[in-house]
Motif scaffolding. Structure first.
Motif, short mmCIF file in Angstrom:
data_model
loop_
_atom_site.label_atom_id
_atom_site.label_comp_id
_atom_site.label_asym_id
_atom_site.label_seq_id
_atom_site.Cartn_x
_atom_site.Cartn_y
_atom_site.Cartn_z
N ASP A 116 -68.04 32.19 27.40
CA ASP A 116 -69.49 31.12 26.93
C ASP A 116 -70.47 31.47 26.45
O ASP A 116 -71.65 31.24 25.93
N LEU A 117 -71.40 31.38 27.93
CA LEU A 117 -72.35 31.86 28.38
C LEU A 117 -73.42 32.91 27.74
O LEU A 117 -74.11 32.71 27.20
N LEU A 118 -72.11 33.70 27.50
CA LEU A 118 -72.73 35.50 26.67
C LEU A 118 -72.85 35.54 25.60
O LEU A 118 -74.37 35.67 25.12
N THR A 119 -71.88 33.99 25.09
CA THR A 119 -72.39 34.09 23.79
C THR A 119 -73.03 33.89 22.80
O THR A 119 -73.86 33.40 21.85
N ARG A 120 -73.21 32.45 23.79
CA ARG A 120 -74.61 31.04 23.21
C ARG A 120 -75.70 32.28 23.62
O ARG A 120 -76.46 31.71 22.93
N THR A 121 -75.75 32.74 24.83
CA THR A 121 -77.02 33.78 24.87
C THR A 121 -77.65 34.40 24.01
O THR A 121 -78.76 34.81 23.09
N GLU A 122 -76.05 36.08 23.64
CA GLU A 122 -76.83 36.53 22.57
C GLU A 122 -77.72 35.69 21.62
O GLU A 122 -77.93 36.56 20.41
N GLY A 123 -75.93 34.61 20.67
CA GLY A 123 -77.11 33.85 19.66
C GLY A 123 -78.28 33.89 19.77
O GLY A 123 -78.37 33.26 17.99
N LEU A 124 -78.79 32.79 21.00
CA LEU A 124 -80.18 32.74 20.43
C LEU A 124 -81.10 33.12 21.18
O LEU A 124 -82.42 33.24 20.17
N ILE A 125 -80.68 34.37 21.42
CA ILE A 125 -81.55 35.52 21.29
C ILE A 125 -81.47 36.22 19.36
O ILE A 125 -82.68 37.02 18.87
N SER A 126 -80.41 36.46 18.66
CA SER A 126 -80.96 36.92 17.50
C SER A 126 -81.62 35.96 16.46
O SER A 126 -82.09 36.59 16.02
N GLU A 127 -80.82 34.99 16.99
CA GLU A 127 -81.53 33.88 15.77
C GLU A 127 -83.26 34.12 16.33
O GLU A 127 -84.04 33.76 15.24
#
Length: 303
Positions: free
Chosen positions: A193-204
């Motif tokens: 879940d942390l990986l998903t949130r991290t990648e989401g923040l980077i993409s945003e």
């Protein structure tokens, strides 16, 4: 900012007898009766601490995060890290309801021992306190055995004391490293879940062109958004993907740069500014390092 320079000063603040050695000591948590002082609101120490505590009433805070020592946990702090303690009562706090040990040692105690170099490789010394090491019963017993050996040696200081204690600290850190790796594995679902949130923040960040206002996305700012320390975030991501946080950021940055180069008419300089670079040369250097092509060479390959 209050700075606790010596072990003797720290012992005084905890209302316990002076240390038997100026550069190393081990404290029994049950004996701590910390004095009332503003020092606890925000302080740093000039020495390392390794704590194993159970059932502590007071809360320790790192940055914006708190942690209750309501079960067997370990926390590692290096010199100069900002800490604070939330006082539970109006006049004082103590840890007499808890148990455990606090090992303190000054960098000078390491001398020419290999630990003086290897200790800097243990990233958990800069983890935030809510990223503490949670021990199983067996792991906790192993740690207690080592701390008891250090405590025993500490009571009879002679010419062999430093070498013996350093050897025990070395073993303790190696075990702790193993236990942290186990913790990453057992918390795999959380870390996914942390990986998903991290990648989401980077993409945003890159898709919304926040780089124009904030500059290049840093590991520290990303970790702050996730309420984690930078080192813990990198270690957690590396345990899942084999890549650090910086590598994840660079991967997304290059993906976005390629998108600009293929579908837009922006110049290389404009693309660099959109991604947060102050100097286009820095962007060019990173892009070529990651793709073996300059941005213009990459763009030309699609024309």
């Amino acid at each position: 900012m209050n700075i606790i320079n010596s072990l003797s000063e720290f012992h005084r603040l905890l209302s316990i007898p002076p240390p038997l050695h100026p550069l190393v000591s081990i404290v029994h948590v049950s004996e701590i009766h910390a004095i009332t002082s503003d020092v606890w609101k925000k302080f740093t120490t000039n020495f390392y601490t390794i704590s194993l505590k159970n059932n502590i009433q007071s809360k320790v805070k790192y940055g914006q995060n708190y942690y209750d020592f309501d079960r067997g946990t370990m926390v590692f702090t290096a010199p100069k890290q900002v800490q604070s303690v939330e006082v539970e009562t109006a006049n004082t706090f103590n840890e007499t309801s808890g148990s455990g040990y606090v090992l303190l040692f000054h960098p000078d105690f390491l001398g020419k021992h290999s630990l003086s170099v290897s200790i800097k490789e243990y990233s958990f010394f800069s983890y935030a306190v809510n990223e503490a090491l949670h021990l199983s019963e067996k792991e906790e017993n192993n740690v207690i055995d080592i701390l008891k050996k250090i405590d025993e040696e500490y009571q009879h200081i002679d010419s062999h004391t430093q070498g013996i204690i350093l050897a025990q600290i070395d073993v303790l850190l190696q075990y702790s490293n193993r236990f942290y790796q186990r913790q990453f594995i057992t918390r795999k679902a959380i870390n996914v879940d942390l990986l998903t949130r991290t990648e989401g923040l980077i993409s945003e960040y890159f898709n919304s062109e926040m780089g124009l206002k904030r500059g290049v996305l840093t590991v520290e700012s990303l970790a702050n958004q996730l309420n984690l320390s930078a080192n813990y975030l990198s270690d957690a991501l590396r345990s899942l993907t084999g890549q650090s946080t910086q590598q994840h950021i660079h991967e997304k940055l290059i993906e976005k740069a390629k998108e600009y180069l293929i579908v837009s008419n922006l110049s290389v300089s404009e693309i660099a500014y959109n991604l947060g670079f102050e100097r286009p040369q820095s962007f060019n250097k990173l892009f070529k390092a990651k793709t073996n092509q300059s941005p213009l060479e990459f763009r030309d390959s699609f024309n």
